[in-house]
Design an enzyme around this catalytic site. Structure first.
Site, PDB file in Angstrom:
ATOM      1  N   GLY A   1       0.780  -1.235   0.000  1.00 55.27           N
ATOM      2  CA  GLY A   1       0.000   0.000   0.000  1.00 55.27           C
ATOM      3  C   GLY A   1       0.812   1.284   0.000  1.00 55.27           C
ATOM      4  O   GLY A   1       0.325   2.314   0.455  1.00 55.27           O
TER       5      GLY A   1
ATOM      6  N   ASN B   1       1.447   3.026  -2.592  1.00 58.73           N
ATOM      7  CA  ASN B   1       0.731   3.945  -3.491  1.00 58.73           C
ATOM      8  C   ASN B   1      -0.547   4.462  -2.847  1.00 58.73           C
ATOM      9  O   ASN B   1      -0.909   5.625  -3.024  1.00 58.73           O
ATOM     10  CB  ASN B   1       0.444   3.262  -4.829  1.00 58.73           C
ATOM     11  CG  ASN B   1       1.711   3.125  -5.645  1.00 58.73           C
ATOM     12  OD1 ASN B   1       2.179   4.099  -6.232  1.00 58.73           O
ATOM     13  ND2 ASN B   1       2.312   1.943  -5.633  1.00 58.73           N
TER      14      ASN B   1
ATOM     15  N   MET C   1      -4.096  -7.146  -7.185  1.00 57.59           N
ATOM     16  CA  MET C   1      -3.565  -8.182  -8.070  1.00 57.59           C
ATOM     17  C   MET C   1      -4.631  -9.235  -8.415  1.00 57.59           C
ATOM     18  O   MET C   1      -4.400 -10.442  -8.308  1.00 57.59           O
ATOM     19  CB  MET C   1      -2.336  -8.836  -7.425  1.00 57.59           C
ATOM     20  CG  MET C   1      -1.261  -7.822  -7.052  1.00 57.59           C
ATOM     21  SD  MET C   1      -0.765  -6.717  -8.400  1.00 57.59           S
ATOM     22  CE  MET C   1       0.567  -7.645  -9.077  1.00 57.59           C
TER      23      MET C   1
ATOM     24  N   LEU D   1     -10.437  -7.927 -12.817  1.00 64.01           N
ATOM     25  CA  LEU D   1     -11.837  -7.620 -12.572  1.00 64.01           C
ATOM     26  C   LEU D   1     -12.639  -7.896 -13.838  1.00 64.01           C
ATOM     27  O   LEU D   1     -12.169  -7.641 -14.943  1.00 64.01           O
ATOM     28  CB  LEU D   1     -11.983  -6.152 -12.165  1.00 64.01           C
ATOM     29  CG  LEU D   1     -11.405  -5.824 -10.781  1.00 64.01           C
ATOM     30  CD1 LEU D   1     -11.278  -4.325 -10.591  1.00 64.01           C
ATOM     31  CD2 LEU D   1     -12.262  -6.438  -9.684  1.00 64.01           C
TER      32      LEU D   1
ATOM     33  N   ASN E   1      -6.098   1.973 -13.193  1.00 66.54           N
ATOM     34  CA  ASN E   1      -5.117   0.995 -12.708  1.00 66.54           C
ATOM     35  C   ASN E   1      -3.704   1.548 -12.866  1.00 66.54           C
ATOM     36  O   ASN E   1      -3.386   2.209 -13.844  1.00 66.54           O
ATOM     37  CB  ASN E   1      -5.234  -0.298 -13.529  1.00 66.54           C
ATOM     38  CG  ASN E   1      -4.238  -1.357 -13.105  1.00 66.54           C
ATOM     39  OD1 ASN E   1      -4.104  -1.661 -11.914  1.00 66.54           O
ATOM     40  ND2 ASN E   1      -3.520  -1.930 -14.069  1.00 66.54           N
TER      41      ASN E   1
ATOM     42  N   HIS F   1       0.220   0.505 -13.291  1.00 66.55           N
ATOM     43  CA  HIS F   1       1.023  -0.649 -13.716  1.00 66.55           C
ATOM     44  C   HIS F   1       2.488  -0.229 -13.778  1.00 66.55           C
ATOM     45  O   HIS F   1       2.808   0.825 -14.345  1.00 66.55           O
ATOM     46  CB  HIS F   1       0.552  -1.158 -15.074  1.00 66.55           C
ATOM     47  CG  HIS F   1       1.301  -2.377 -15.526  1.00 66.55           C
ATOM     48  ND1 HIS F   1       1.345  -3.539 -14.780  1.00 66.55           N
ATOM     49  CD2 HIS F   1       2.049  -2.609 -16.632  1.00 66.55           C
ATOM     50  CE1 HIS F   1       2.088  -4.433 -15.414  1.00 66.55           C
ATOM     51  NE2 HIS F   1       2.530  -3.893 -16.531  1.00 66.55           N
TER      52      HIS F   1
ATOM     53  N   ASP G   1      -3.776  -5.130 -17.489  1.00 70.90           N
ATOM     54  CA  ASP G   1      -2.921  -3.932 -17.484  1.00 70.90           C
ATOM     55  C   ASP G   1      -2.983  -3.221 -18.838  1.00 70.90           C
ATOM     56  O   ASP G   1      -1.965  -2.857 -19.420  1.00 70.90           O
ATOM     57  CB  ASP G   1      -1.475  -4.313 -17.110  1.00 70.90           C
ATOM     58  CG  ASP G   1      -1.408  -4.872 -15.693  1.00 70.90           C
ATOM     59  OD1 ASP G   1      -2.015  -4.286 -14.791  1.00 70.90           O
ATOM     60  OD2 ASP G   1      -0.755  -5.913 -15.499  1.00 70.90           O
TER      61      ASP G   1
ATOM     62  N   GLU H   1       5.973   6.091  -9.495  1.00 76.08           N
ATOM     63  CA  GLU H   1       4.586   5.626  -9.325  1.00 76.08           C
ATOM     64  C   GLU H   1       3.821   6.520  -8.358  1.00 76.08           C
ATOM     65  O   GLU H   1       2.681   6.905  -8.628  1.00 76.08           O
ATOM     66  CB  GLU H   1       4.571   4.214  -8.728  1.00 76.08           C
ATOM     67  CG  GLU H   1       4.922   3.115  -9.664  1.00 76.08           C
ATOM     68  CD  GLU H   1       4.602   1.761  -9.061  1.00 76.08           C
ATOM     69  OE1 GLU H   1       4.087   0.922  -9.797  1.00 76.08           O
ATOM     70  OE2 GLU H   1       4.862   1.526  -7.860  1.00 76.08           O
TER      71      GLU H   1
HETATM   72  C1  GAR Z   1       2.977  -1.331  -7.551  1.00 68.70           C
HETATM   73  O1  GAR Z   1       4.299  -1.395  -8.017  1.00 68.70           O
HETATM   74  C2  GAR Z   1       1.989  -1.418  -8.712  1.00 68.70           C
HETATM   75  O2  GAR Z   1       2.437  -0.764  -9.862  1.00 68.70           O
HETATM   76  C3  GAR Z   1       1.915  -2.905  -8.907  1.00 68.70           C
HETATM   77  O3  GAR Z   1       1.824  -3.405  -7.599  1.00 68.70           O
HETATM   78  C4  GAR Z   1       2.635  -2.579  -6.738  1.00 68.70           C
HETATM   79  C5  GAR Z   1       1.845  -2.261  -5.486  1.00 68.70           C
HETATM   80  O4  GAR Z   1       2.686  -1.629  -4.547  1.00 68.70           O
HETATM   81  N1  GAR Z   1       0.790  -3.269  -9.716  1.00 68.70           N
HETATM   82  C6  GAR Z   1       0.852  -4.209 -10.677  1.00 68.70           C
HETATM   83  O5  GAR Z   1       1.834  -4.894 -10.855  1.00 68.70           O
HETATM   84  C7  GAR Z   1      -0.399  -4.375 -11.526  1.00 68.70           C
HETATM   85  N2  GAR Z   1      -0.134  -5.259 -12.593  1.00 68.70           N
HETATM   86  P1  GAR Z   1       2.065  -0.961  -3.229  1.00 68.70           P
HETATM   87  O6  GAR Z   1       1.154  -2.025  -2.583  1.00 68.70           O
HETATM   88  O7  GAR Z   1       3.235  -0.632  -2.369  1.00 68.70           O
HETATM   89  O8  GAR Z   1       1.287   0.254  -3.658  1.00 68.70           O
END
Ligand code: GAR
Length: 213
Positions: A25, A27, A108, A111, A123, A125, A166, A195
């Site tokens: 989490g 992000n 992950m 949907l 989303n 990515h 994605d 990100e």
């Molecule tokens: C992030 O790097 C995001 O881009 C990726 O999961 C991570 C979550 O990090 N998402 C994907 O790979 C989607 N295909 P976080 O839980 O620290 O935010």
């Protein structure tokens, strides 16, 4: 009865966000931090996270939501549960919070239209549009760089109109070049910093007026 998808154009500022997570989490934290900045700070996000939902009970992001005073909910897939049935339960749960926008921040799970026909979703990515869809995008990009196949990867935020992995109309994308001596950890650290900024900027760009309340 089919309920219509709420329109961003109709929504009052601040936008009501529901954030879906599966992991640490960081992000989500970037969104929470931006929302809590003062309204005269240019990095302020005129939005409110009204709920965080994780498909995993052990997701570290749940504690971040709790610390911010945001409902932190867990909805795990039941043994043998069909994807559409899980999505029906998720739709019901998320619908209770009446979001203007659903943000997939490291969620992950794919949907289905059961969910996507009801909510506008975006989303994040950790790769450039059209590259490394699915799991472990950062690791796969790093391996491709080591093999001499690419010299940059990046980050994108896109709309989620359908069940593509994605994939969808791009809202924001930024490249993150590899640099000599990069390790997976050093590259991932630079990419995650991008990100955190890009996701907040993308949400802000969808704010109807762009004017903080
Ligand atoms: C992030 O790097 C995001 O881009 C990726 O999961 C991570 C979550 O990090 N998402 C994907 O790979 C989607 N295909 P976080 O839980 O620290 O935010």
């Amino acid at each position: 009865m089919t309920e219509s998808r709420p329109s961003l154009a109709d929504s009052a500022v601040p936008q009501r966000l529901v954030v879906l997570i599966s992991g640490g989490g960081t992000n989500l934290q970037a969104i929470l931090d931006a929302c809590s900045r003062s309204t005269d700070d240019p990095d302020h996000l005129a939005a409110k996270v009204v709920a965080v939902v994780s498909n995993r009970a052990d997701a570290g992001g749940l504690a971040r939501a709790g610390r911010a005073g945001v409902p932190a909910l867990v909805l795990e897939r039941l043994p043998g549960e069909r994807r559409a049935d899980y999505d029906r339960r998720l739709t019901e749960l998320v619908g209770e919070y009446q979001p203007d926008l659903v943000v997939l921040a490291g969620f992950m799970r794919l949907l289905t239209s059961t969910f996507l026909d009801r909510f506008g979703a975006i989303n994040l990515h950790p790769a450039l549009p059209g590259t490394f869809p699915g799991l472990e995008a950062i690791e796969r990009a790093f391996a491709a760089w080591q093999a001499g196949e690419i010299d940059e990867s990046g980050v994108m935020v896109h709309h989620v109109p359908d069940e593509g992995v994605d994939d969808g109309p791009v809202i924001a994308a930024e490249s993150v070049p590899f640099v000599e001596g990069d390790t997976l950890a050093s590259f991932a650290e630079r990419l995650h910093a991008v990100e955190h900024r890009l996701l907040v900027d993308a949400i802000r760009s969808l704010t109807p007026t762009g004017v903080p309340s």
